[in-house]
Design an enzyme around this catalytic site. Structure first.
Site, PDB file in Angstrom:
ATOM      1  N   GLN A   1       0.838  -1.197   0.000  1.00 19.24           N
ATOM      2  CA  GLN A   1       0.000   0.000   0.000  1.00 19.24           C
ATOM      3  C   GLN A   1       0.874   1.249   0.000  1.00 19.24           C
ATOM      4  O   GLN A   1       1.261   1.758   1.044  1.00 19.24           O
ATOM      5  CB  GLN A   1      -0.942   0.006   1.208  1.00 19.24           C
ATOM      6  CG  GLN A   1      -1.959   1.121   1.102  1.00 19.24           C
ATOM      7  CD  GLN A   1      -3.052   1.019   2.141  1.00 19.24           C
ATOM      8  OE1 GLN A   1      -3.182   0.038   2.856  1.00 19.24           O
ATOM      9  NE2 GLN A   1      -3.842   2.054   2.226  1.00 19.24           N
ATOM     10  N   PHE A   2       1.151   1.747  -1.208  1.00 16.02           N
ATOM     11  CA  PHE A   2       2.020   2.915  -1.342  1.00 16.02           C
ATOM     12  C   PHE A   2       1.430   4.151  -0.688  1.00 16.02           C
ATOM     13  O   PHE A   2       2.156   5.062  -0.299  1.00 16.02           O
ATOM     14  CB  PHE A   2       2.348   3.196  -2.821  1.00 16.02           C
ATOM     15  CG  PHE A   2       1.220   3.761  -3.614  1.00 16.02           C
ATOM     16  CD1 PHE A   2       1.097   5.138  -3.754  1.00 16.02           C
ATOM     17  CD2 PHE A   2       0.277   2.948  -4.228  1.00 16.02           C
ATOM     18  CE1 PHE A   2       0.060   5.684  -4.489  1.00 16.02           C
ATOM     19  CE2 PHE A   2      -0.751   3.485  -4.965  1.00 16.02           C
ATOM     20  CZ  PHE A   2      -0.873   4.862  -5.106  1.00 16.02           C
ATOM     21  N   THR A   3       0.118   4.199  -0.493  1.00  9.21           N
ATOM     22  CA  THR A   3      -0.511   5.386   0.090  1.00  9.21           C
ATOM     23  C   THR A   3      -0.136   5.598   1.553  1.00  9.21           C
ATOM     24  O   THR A   3      -0.406   6.664   2.105  1.00  9.21           O
ATOM     25  CB  THR A   3      -2.045   5.345  -0.052  1.00  9.21           C
ATOM     26  OG1 THR A   3      -2.548   4.190   0.629  1.00  9.21           O
ATOM     27  CG2 THR A   3      -2.454   5.311  -1.520  1.00  9.21           C
TER      28      THR A   3
END
Length: 150
Positions: A78-80
């Site tokens: 999850q890059f966010t």
């Protein structure tokens, strides 16, 4: 690396209306990777995840780890998790690692978890549009950043 750990009684990941990962009691781990993350970050976080005492013992005290209870883990990239929100209302993801760096790091992270837990780690699919469902048990949610280990 930054992770969000959620203690779950069940969790699943769906991609294109197909369940690709599903567990019962254990941990859902969301994983964010930065460009400068390395094997030391992976090793430290894997040890934390495997040994974190957040499951109830016979006295209902959070004193057991996921390994102690023979629990399961789903790891989802999850890059966010590295969103920068200081300026404006549109998050910037400039600190998140690009796929050529993040994918091998994520794969190594999952391999290390499997080695330490001694069982298969369920995963989502890197870069896919995933629907993550969970029943957060407690609720217990813990955020750990390998840059804050000291």
């Amino acid at each position: 690396m930054r992770i969000v750990i959620q203690r779950v009684s069940e969790a699943s990941v769906e991609i294109e209306q197909k369940i690709v990962a599903q567990i019962n009691q254990g941990l859902l781990v969301l994983v964010g990777i930065e460009e400068e993350d390395n094997l030391e970050d992976i090793n430290w976080l894997v040890s934390k995840i495997i040994n974190l005492r957040i499951f109830a013992d016979e006295n209902e005290v959070m004193n057991l780890s996921v390994k102690d209870i023979d629990g399961e883990i789903i790891a989802v990239s999850q890059f966010t998790l590295h969103a920068l929100t200081k300026k404006g209302n549109r998050p910037s993801y400039i600190k998140a690692a690009k796929p050529d760096i993040a994918i091998p790091m994520y794969e190594k992270f999952v391999q290390q978890l499997e080695a330490e837990l001694g069982k298969k780690i369920q995963t989502g699919q890197f870069g896919a549009d995933m629907k993550v469902a969970l029943v957060n048990d407690g609720p217990v949610t813990i955020i750990i950043d390998s840059k804050n280990k000291e």
